[in-house]
Design a protein around this motif. Structure first.
Motif, PDB file in Angstrom:
ATOM      1  N   ASP A 150      -8.095  35.432  44.400  1.00  0.00           N
ATOM      2  CA  ASP A 150      -9.019  35.176  45.595  1.00  0.00           C
ATOM      3  C   ASP A 150      -9.637  36.605  45.962  1.00  0.00           C
ATOM      4  O   ASP A 150     -10.976  36.588  46.429  1.00  0.00           O
ATOM      5  CB  ASP A 150      -8.198  34.777  46.777  1.00  0.00           C
ATOM      6  CG  ASP A 150      -9.189  34.014  47.844  1.00  0.00           C
ATOM      7  OD1 ASP A 150      -9.697  33.252  47.072  1.00  0.00           O
ATOM      8  OD2 ASP A 150      -8.894  34.021  48.952  1.00  0.00           O
ATOM      9  N   ASN A 151      -8.844  37.590  45.957  1.00  0.00           N
ATOM     10  CA  ASN A 151      -9.469  38.889  46.278  1.00  0.00           C
ATOM     11  C   ASN A 151      -8.945  39.987  45.335  1.00  0.00           C
ATOM     12  O   ASN A 151      -7.717  40.366  45.340  1.00  0.00           O
ATOM     13  CB  ASN A 151      -9.131  39.219  47.847  1.00  0.00           C
ATOM     14  CG  ASN A 151      -9.612  40.674  48.171  1.00  0.00           C
ATOM     15  OD1 ASN A 151     -10.900  40.712  48.400  1.00  0.00           O
ATOM     16  ND2 ASN A 151      -8.730  41.901  48.338  1.00  0.00           N
ATOM     17  N   GLU A 152      -9.821  40.385  44.463  1.00  0.00           N
ATOM     18  CA  GLU A 152      -9.496  41.537  43.451  1.00  0.00           C
ATOM     19  C   GLU A 152      -9.313  42.711  44.125  1.00  0.00           C
ATOM     20  O   GLU A 152     -10.326  43.475  44.427  1.00  0.00           O
ATOM     21  CB  GLU A 152     -10.552  41.488  42.336  1.00  0.00           C
ATOM     22  CG  GLU A 152     -10.313  40.349  41.585  1.00  0.00           C
ATOM     23  CD  GLU A 152      -8.943  40.594  40.421  1.00  0.00           C
ATOM     24  OE1 GLU A 152      -8.327  41.435  40.514  1.00  0.00           O
ATOM     25  OE2 GLU A 152      -8.967  39.495  39.620  1.00  0.00           O
ATOM     26  N   THR A 153      -8.127  43.424  44.322  1.00  0.00           N
ATOM     27  CA  THR A 153      -8.124  44.501  45.122  1.00  0.00           C
ATOM     28  C   THR A 153      -8.521  45.908  44.694  1.00  0.00           C
ATOM     29  O   THR A 153      -8.969  46.683  45.251  1.00  0.00           O
ATOM     30  CB  THR A 153      -6.295  44.671  45.096  1.00  0.00           C
ATOM     31  OG1 THR A 153      -5.810  43.378  45.214  1.00  0.00           O
ATOM     32  CG2 THR A 153      -5.642  45.606  46.441  1.00  0.00           C
ATOM     33  N   VAL A 154      -8.489  45.841  43.195  1.00  0.00           N
ATOM     34  CA  VAL A 154      -9.222  47.129  42.510  1.00  0.00           C
ATOM     35  C   VAL A 154     -10.559  47.077  42.658  1.00  0.00           C
ATOM     36  O   VAL A 154     -11.172  48.375  42.861  1.00  0.00           O
ATOM     37  CB  VAL A 154      -8.638  47.282  41.122  1.00  0.00           C
ATOM     38  CG1 VAL A 154      -9.197  48.600  40.316  1.00  0.00           C
ATOM     39  CG2 VAL A 154      -7.071  47.494  41.188  1.00  0.00           C
ATOM     40  N   TYR A 155     -11.273  45.897  42.389  1.00  0.00           N
ATOM     41  CA  TYR A 155     -12.678  46.030  42.048  1.00  0.00           C
ATOM     42  C   TYR A 155     -13.441  45.556  43.521  1.00  0.00           C
ATOM     43  O   TYR A 155     -14.578  45.670  43.609  1.00  0.00           O
ATOM     44  CB  TYR A 155     -13.119  45.196  40.983  1.00  0.00           C
ATOM     45  CG  TYR A 155     -12.856  45.641  39.649  1.00  0.00           C
ATOM     46  CD1 TYR A 155     -13.727  46.513  38.872  1.00  0.00           C
ATOM     47  CD2 TYR A 155     -11.696  45.355  38.878  1.00  0.00           C
ATOM     48  CE1 TYR A 155     -13.373  46.929  37.786  1.00  0.00           C
ATOM     49  CE2 TYR A 155     -11.195  46.128  37.981  1.00  0.00           C
ATOM     50  CZ  TYR A 155     -12.261  47.003  37.316  1.00  0.00           C
ATOM     51  OH  TYR A 155     -11.732  47.624  35.988  1.00  0.00           O
ATOM     52  N   HIS A 334      -8.647  53.379  42.858  1.00  0.00           N
ATOM     53  CA  HIS A 334      -7.525  53.008  41.927  1.00  0.00           C
ATOM     54  C   HIS A 334      -7.835  53.930  40.421  1.00  0.00           C
ATOM     55  O   HIS A 334      -9.048  54.231  40.143  1.00  0.00           O
ATOM     56  CB  HIS A 334      -7.508  51.559  41.384  1.00  0.00           C
ATOM     57  CG  HIS A 334      -6.408  51.132  40.457  1.00  0.00           C
ATOM     58  ND1 HIS A 334      -6.469  51.006  39.370  1.00  0.00           N
ATOM     59  CD2 HIS A 334      -5.342  50.651  40.933  1.00  0.00           C
ATOM     60  CE1 HIS A 334      -5.480  50.651  38.788  1.00  0.00           C
ATOM     61  NE2 HIS A 334      -4.672  50.324  39.900  1.00  0.00           N
ATOM     62  N   ARG A 335      -6.878  54.244  40.096  1.00  0.00           N
ATOM     63  CA  ARG A 335      -6.786  55.261  38.712  1.00  0.00           C
ATOM     64  C   ARG A 335      -7.788  54.594  37.509  1.00  0.00           C
ATOM     65  O   ARG A 335      -8.183  55.563  37.013  1.00  0.00           O
ATOM     66  CB  ARG A 335      -5.546  55.582  38.363  1.00  0.00           C
ATOM     67  CG  ARG A 335      -4.638  54.447  37.722  1.00  0.00           C
ATOM     68  CD  ARG A 335      -3.097  55.013  37.400  1.00  0.00           C
ATOM     69  NE  ARG A 335      -2.457  53.812  36.960  1.00  0.00           N
ATOM     70  CZ  ARG A 335      -1.846  52.767  37.632  1.00  0.00           C
ATOM     71  NH1 ARG A 335      -2.056  52.679  39.224  1.00  0.00           N
ATOM     72  NH2 ARG A 335      -1.360  51.479  37.133  1.00  0.00           N
ATOM     73  N   SER A 336      -7.910  53.410  37.391  1.00  0.00           N
ATOM     74  CA  SER A 336      -8.470  52.821  36.383  1.00  0.00           C
ATOM     75  C   SER A 336     -10.049  52.869  36.913  1.00  0.00           C
ATOM     76  O   SER A 336     -11.156  52.736  35.916  1.00  0.00           O
ATOM     77  CB  SER A 336      -8.348  51.403  36.211  1.00  0.00           C
ATOM     78  OG  SER A 336      -8.609  50.561  37.344  1.00  0.00           O
ATOM     79  N   VAL A 337     -10.459  53.004  38.136  1.00  0.00           N
ATOM     80  CA  VAL A 337     -12.146  52.896  38.332  1.00  0.00           C
ATOM     81  C   VAL A 337     -12.432  54.193  38.858  1.00  0.00           C
ATOM     82  O   VAL A 337     -13.603  54.581  39.225  1.00  0.00           O
ATOM     83  CB  VAL A 337     -12.519  52.033  39.272  1.00  0.00           C
ATOM     84  CG1 VAL A 337     -12.180  50.407  38.654  1.00  0.00           C
ATOM     85  CG2 VAL A 337     -11.390  51.741  40.943  1.00  0.00           C
ATOM     86  N   GLY A 338     -11.574  55.197  39.540  1.00  0.00           N
ATOM     87  CA  GLY A 338     -11.921  56.400  40.122  1.00  0.00           C
ATOM     88  C   GLY A 338     -12.477  55.998  41.635  1.00  0.00           C
ATOM     89  O   GLY A 338     -12.565  54.983  41.920  1.00  0.00           O
ATOM     90  N   GLY A 339     -13.413  57.129  41.998  1.00  0.00           N
ATOM     91  CA  GLY A 339     -14.000  57.101  43.229  1.00  0.00           C
ATOM     92  C   GLY A 339     -13.305  56.931  44.387  1.00  0.00           C
ATOM     93  O   GLY A 339     -11.900  57.446  44.626  1.00  0.00           O
ATOM     94  N   ILE A 340     -13.816  56.178  45.417  1.00  0.00           N
ATOM     95  CA  ILE A 340     -12.928  55.953  46.605  1.00  0.00           C
ATOM     96  C   ILE A 340     -12.833  54.552  46.984  1.00  0.00           C
ATOM     97  O   ILE A 340     -13.339  53.757  46.435  1.00  0.00           O
ATOM     98  CB  ILE A 340     -13.800  56.603  47.885  1.00  0.00           C
ATOM     99  CG1 ILE A 340     -14.114  58.147  47.490  1.00  0.00           C
ATOM    100  CG2 ILE A 340     -13.350  56.413  49.284  1.00  0.00           C
ATOM    101  CD1 ILE A 340     -15.484  58.695  48.171  1.00  0.00           C
ATOM    102  N   ARG A 341     -11.723  54.264  47.759  1.00  0.00           N
ATOM    103  CA  ARG A 341     -11.590  52.867  48.188  1.00  0.00           C
ATOM    104  C   ARG A 341     -10.831  52.614  49.378  1.00  0.00           C
ATOM    105  O   ARG A 341      -9.830  53.484  49.672  1.00  0.00           O
ATOM    106  CB  ARG A 341     -10.416  52.134  47.066  1.00  0.00           C
ATOM    107  CG  ARG A 341     -10.166  50.778  47.485  1.00  0.00           C
ATOM    108  CD  ARG A 341      -9.171  49.891  46.559  1.00  0.00           C
ATOM    109  NE  ARG A 341      -8.106  50.810  46.141  1.00  0.00           N
ATOM    110  CZ  ARG A 341      -7.291  50.269  45.394  1.00  0.00           C
ATOM    111  NH1 ARG A 341      -7.129  48.976  45.121  1.00  0.00           N
ATOM    112  NH2 ARG A 341      -6.280  50.980  45.145  1.00  0.00           N
TER     113      ARG A 341
END
Ligand SMILES: Cc1ncc(COP(=O)(O)O)c(C=O)c1O
Length: 369
Positions: A150-155, A334-341
């Motif tokens: 329902d909610n993809e935490t990384v993306y 997240h280490r797989s996408v980088g940037g900021i979250r």
């Protein structure tokens, strides 16, 4: 000297309400005058039975869960459920439909492939920015269930509405948006969530399952993953994660005291609105790749896109370091996408998110000089 105020935007384990932590601290050594702590008490005691049943009842009331759904408190986390779901539910036809909108649903589908035939409903993609138009979805008519995250935490991809599965039971991983909005149970067969984001410490996983879907586990299903056995034994087949369930019960009280799920949803709209509005006001300096209609209210990944793209990594590092100086922690993507979250779970206050939005504006203004 008072410690620096910390604003915790971690993706999980995540911030818990201060009032809950204070109550846990007060009650820890001597639970309600019993002379021992909750950590030392038998899970077969009357006291623990009260906590287990009370937590179930409170959850049922908070979410308005119909009587024909069982509530289970299990172990193994969200990842355990990636196996439990097919082990308990794929047996009906041997097939299941997976709608993959990010890494967590992709991992769940991979796990399910060990136990039956998995159909991928959406075309394969590496860029998760929200599901494509419905005419590209391909369901299997005789699937045992349809699976979504329902909610993809990384993306940072969240469903704005429940997908229509044409009567096939819908199973949803709600690990990162559980208890942040109301749920229409007429549209689901089963829901699960790890507690460590919105409702408590790591260690307990909540499963809510429609009774008619029980009694269908594959013969290889391990006992601790078997919904039917766990439902029969009221989640007390073996030793449950007593402490996690106790804290979760306190978080249920806190959510109720704050105004319940309507209020949690209102706050999540306000909080995410502050960040998305800042992105608009700063004219593309901060960029969230997710389609507007699928943007999460809870986890917001974004990148800094400076005029000189070569400066992106340097600026993002500077942004994160400056945030830490102000006490804003766990903002790294997240280490797989980088940037900021930024993760904006229930216990993260509107004022904390306002502080982050102000910092984003100030950082933009300084960088643009
Ligand atoms: C949506 C979602 N599902 C599943 C998981 C995996 O949970 P666990 O680490 O409890 O196995 C996570 C973890 O962050 C998650 O965000």
């Amino acid at each position: 000297m008072a410690a620096k105020k910390i604003l915790n935007f971690g993706a999980g384990p995540a911030k818990l309400p201060q009032e809950v932590l204070q109550k846990v601290q007060r009650e820890l050594i001597d639970y309600h005058g019993e002379g021992i702590s909750i950590l030392e008490m038998s899970h077969r005691s009357k006291t623990y039975a009260g906590i287990n049943d009370g937590a179930q009842q409170k959850l049922r009331l908070l979410l308005n869960i119909p009587e024909n759904f069982k509530i289970l408190f299990l172990q193994g986390g969200g990842t355990g459920q990636f196996a439990s779901v097919p082990l308990n539910l794929i047996g009906k036809t041997g097939k299941a439909d997976y709608i993959v909108t990010g890494n967590w649903s992709r991992l769940a589908a991979k796990e399910a492939e060990q136990y039956g035939k998995v159909n991928y409903v959406l075309p394969e993609t590496k860029t998760f920015i929200g599901p494509p138009p419905k005419d590209q979805w391909k369901f299997t008519p005789d699937a045992s269930y349809v699976y979504i995250c329902d909610n993809e935490t990384v993306y940072g991809v969240e469903y704005p509405e429940v997908p229509d599965t044409n009567g096939v039971p819908l199973v949803a991983d709600m690990s990162s948006n559980f208890l942040t909005r109301t749920i229409d149970f007429s549209k689901y067969g089963a829901i699960f969530a790890g507690a460590q984001k919105n409702v408590g410490p790591a260690g307990v996983t909540i499963v809510i399952i429609r009774e008619d879907l029980l009694n269908n586990a594959l013969p290889v299903c391990p006992t601790v993953l078997n919904y039917t056995i766990m439902a029969r034994d009221n989640s007390l087949h073996n030793t449950p994660p007593v402490f996690s369930i106790y804290v979760m019960d306190l978080v249920f009280n806190w959510i109720k005291s704050q105004g319940g799920l309507k209020e949690m949803n209102r706050r999540s709209q306000v909080k995410s609105g502050l960040i998305y509005d800042t992105m608009i006001a700063t004219k593309g300096f901060y960029s969230c790749p997710v389609n507007k209609s699928s943007r999460s209210r809870i986890n917001i990944p974004f990148r800094i896109v400076p005029a000189d793209v070569a400066k992106q990594a340097e600026l993002e590092e500077k942004f994160l370091a400056g945030a830490e100086d102000l006490g804003m922690i766990q903002l790294k993507g997240h280490r797989s996408v980088g940037g900021i979250r930024a993760s904006l779970y229930n216990a993260v206050g509107v004022e904390d998110v306002q502080a982050l939005a102000d910092y984003m504006t100030n950082f933009y203004e300084t960088a643009s000089k």
